[in-house]
Design an enzyme around this catalytic site. Sequence first.
Site, PDB file in Angstrom:
ATOM      1  CG  ASP A 199      -3.298  -1.317  -1.836  1.00 18.77           C
ATOM      2  OD1 ASP A 199      -2.123  -1.739  -1.782  1.00 18.77           O
ATOM      3  OD2 ASP A 199      -3.681  -0.269  -1.281  1.00 18.77           O
ATOM      4  CE  LYS A 222       2.891  -0.400   4.672  1.00 19.88           C
ATOM      5  NZ  LYS A 222       1.545  -0.082   4.240  1.00 19.88           N
ATOM      6  CE1 TYR A 261      -4.394   5.559   4.360  1.00 14.10           C
ATOM      7  CE2 TYR A 261      -2.483   4.109   4.289  1.00 14.10           C
ATOM      8  CZ  TYR A 261      -3.020   5.380   4.297  1.00 14.10           C
ATOM      9  OH  TYR A 261      -2.177   6.475   4.232  1.00 14.10           O
TER      10      TYR A 261
HETATM   11  C1  PLP Z   1       0.877   1.186   3.648  1.00 15.77           C
HETATM   12  C2  PLP Z   1      -0.191   1.016   2.641  1.00 15.77           C
HETATM   13  C3  PLP Z   1      -0.408   1.958   1.622  1.00 15.77           C
HETATM   14  C4  PLP Z   1       0.315   3.269   1.574  1.00 15.77           C
HETATM   15  O1  PLP Z   1       1.678   3.111   1.395  1.00 15.77           O
HETATM   16  P1  PLP Z   1       2.661   4.321   1.795  1.00 15.77           P
HETATM   17  O2  PLP Z   1       3.994   3.850   1.338  1.00 15.77           O
HETATM   18  O3  PLP Z   1       2.534   4.461   3.290  1.00 15.77           O
HETATM   19  O4  PLP Z   1       2.188   5.525   1.088  1.00 15.77           O
HETATM   20  C5  PLP Z   1      -1.339   1.669   0.645  1.00 15.77           C
HETATM   21  N1  PLP Z   1      -2.039   0.536   0.668  1.00 15.77           N
HETATM   22  C6  PLP Z   1      -1.878  -0.391   1.640  1.00 15.77           C
HETATM   23  C7  PLP Z   1      -2.667  -1.650   1.599  1.00 15.77           C
HETATM   24  C8  PLP Z   1      -0.959  -0.171   2.663  1.00 15.77           C
HETATM   25  O5  PLP Z   1      -0.832  -1.073   3.639  1.00 15.77           O
END
Ligand code: PLP
Length: 428
Positions: free
Chosen positions: A238, A266, A143
Site C-alpha cells: 500500500d 494521494k 492504515y
Molecule cells: C490515505 C491512505 C489510504 C486511504 O486513502 P483515501 O484516499 O483517504 O481513501 C490508504 N492507505 C494509505 C497508506 C493511506 O495513507
Amino acid sequence: MISHNDTLFARAQLTTPGGVNSPVRAFRSVGGTPRFVSRAQGPYFWDADDRRYIDYIGSWGPAILGHAHPEVVAAVQEAAARGLSFGAPTEGEILMAEEICKLVPSIEQVRLVSSGTEAAMSALRLARGATGRDKIIKFEGCYHGHADSLLVKAGSGLLTFGNPTSAGVPEDFAKHTLVLDYNDAQQLEDTFAKIGDQIACVMVEPIAGNMNLMRASPEFLHTMRRVCTQYGAVMVFDEVMSGFRVALGGAQALYDIAPDMTVLGKVIGGGLPVAAFGGPAQLMQHLAPLGGVYQAGTLSGNPVAVAAGMTTLKLIQEPGFYAHLGAQTRKLTDGLTQAAKDAGVSFCADAVGGMFGLYFTEEVPVTYKTMMACDKTAFNAFFHQMLDAGIYLAPSAFEAGFVSAQHDDAVIAATIDAACGAFSGLGA
Ligand SMILES: *Cc1c(COP(=O)(O)O)cnc(C)c1O
C-alpha cells in the site's frame, strides 16, 4: 475578537457529524478548533480569519508541488472546459496508466479509481479472487483506508483472527483478517509456516505513514517477499502515502523489492480524486470485464482528476526534484532536532524523501508499541505552540508530516525559528 474558525466550526457541527468530513480534521486528538482553509498557495494556506500558515500536511501528501501549482491548475481548467465526466473512456486514462507503469516497474497493468480506500479494497478483492483464499494479513498501525476487512485489530493471541476496530464491521468479516506486528519478520515467518496456504494476501505500508512515520526493516520486507512467493500469497504494497513521496518509484524502489500488487493514491491525483491499484497483467486479468472479480466506478479515471494527476507526475520527474525535496525535508528535521536538543527536550525526527516523522522520545521507534509510548502530551503542547506561531503540523502525534517542493530555505528557517520557541516552552 471573533474567530471565524470558531463560528464556522459551530455551524459545521449542525449539519455535518463532528463538523468535518474526515475525522482527523476535527482536532479531537490535540484539542482546540480546526482551521477552516479559505485558500492556499505554494507552502502556505490561509484560514477563515485570513491568517497564514506554513502547511506541513499538504492535503496529507498530494500537494507535493505546493498548493495551486500554476501548471496543475491550468491543466485542470483546460480539462474541465472539455467536459467534466463522460462514463466512457478517454485518452488521458491511457497516458496516466502508461506513466504509472513506466514509473513503477512492478506494475504492468493498472486500474484507476477515486480513493485510496477504494483502491485497497479492490486490491484485496482481487487478491482473494485470484487465489481463491479468504484470509488476509495486515499489520498493527498500518492504515489502508476504511474497507470492512481492513478496520481490524489484533485478536488476543497469535493466530487468533482479528476484532473490528469500528462499530458496524461484522465479526464475520474481521475473522478473516490476521493482524501481526510491524517489523516482526519472525512472527510473519512462523505464521506462514502454520497457515500460509490459507493466506490470500499480505498488505503492508512499506514505509508506514499512519502511525507517524515508521520505516520497515529490509529484513521484514524481504521475509515477506520470500514467504508470499513460497506460499502463493499476493504481496500488496500500500503505497498510497509513500508512492511518489519517498522517491519517484515509491518505497519499492528504495528497498528494491517488487510486490505483486501496488496500491496508489494521494500524489497521483495531485489534489484531485485519483487512486489506483496495479500489478502483473496475469494477476490484473482477473478483473472484470476480463475476469470474475468485479470492480467498477462512475468517476474512475475522471478526466479532470487525471489531468491534475498527469501534470503532477510530469513535474515530479524534472531533474533534481527528489534531491531538492529530500534536502529540504532533511533540513527541517535536522533543524528541529537541534532546537529540541538546545532546549533539553526528549525528541527525535526522521525523514524519507518528502515525508517526515517527529517523535517525542529518545530514539526513532521501529515498533508500534514503542511508537505509542511517545509523549503525546508534549506533542500536543508543541502542536499548539507551533499553530499559534503560524506553523500547521498534522493535528495528531501519530501522523506523518509532508514537505512540498515549495518549502524553500526561508520557509524551513521560519519553521525552525518557531520550533525553538515551542521547544523552550516545553523544556521549561
Ligand atoms: C490515505 C491512505 C489510504 C486511504 O486513502 P483515501 O484516499 O483517504 O481513501 C490508504 N492507505 C494509505 C497508506 C493511506 O495513507
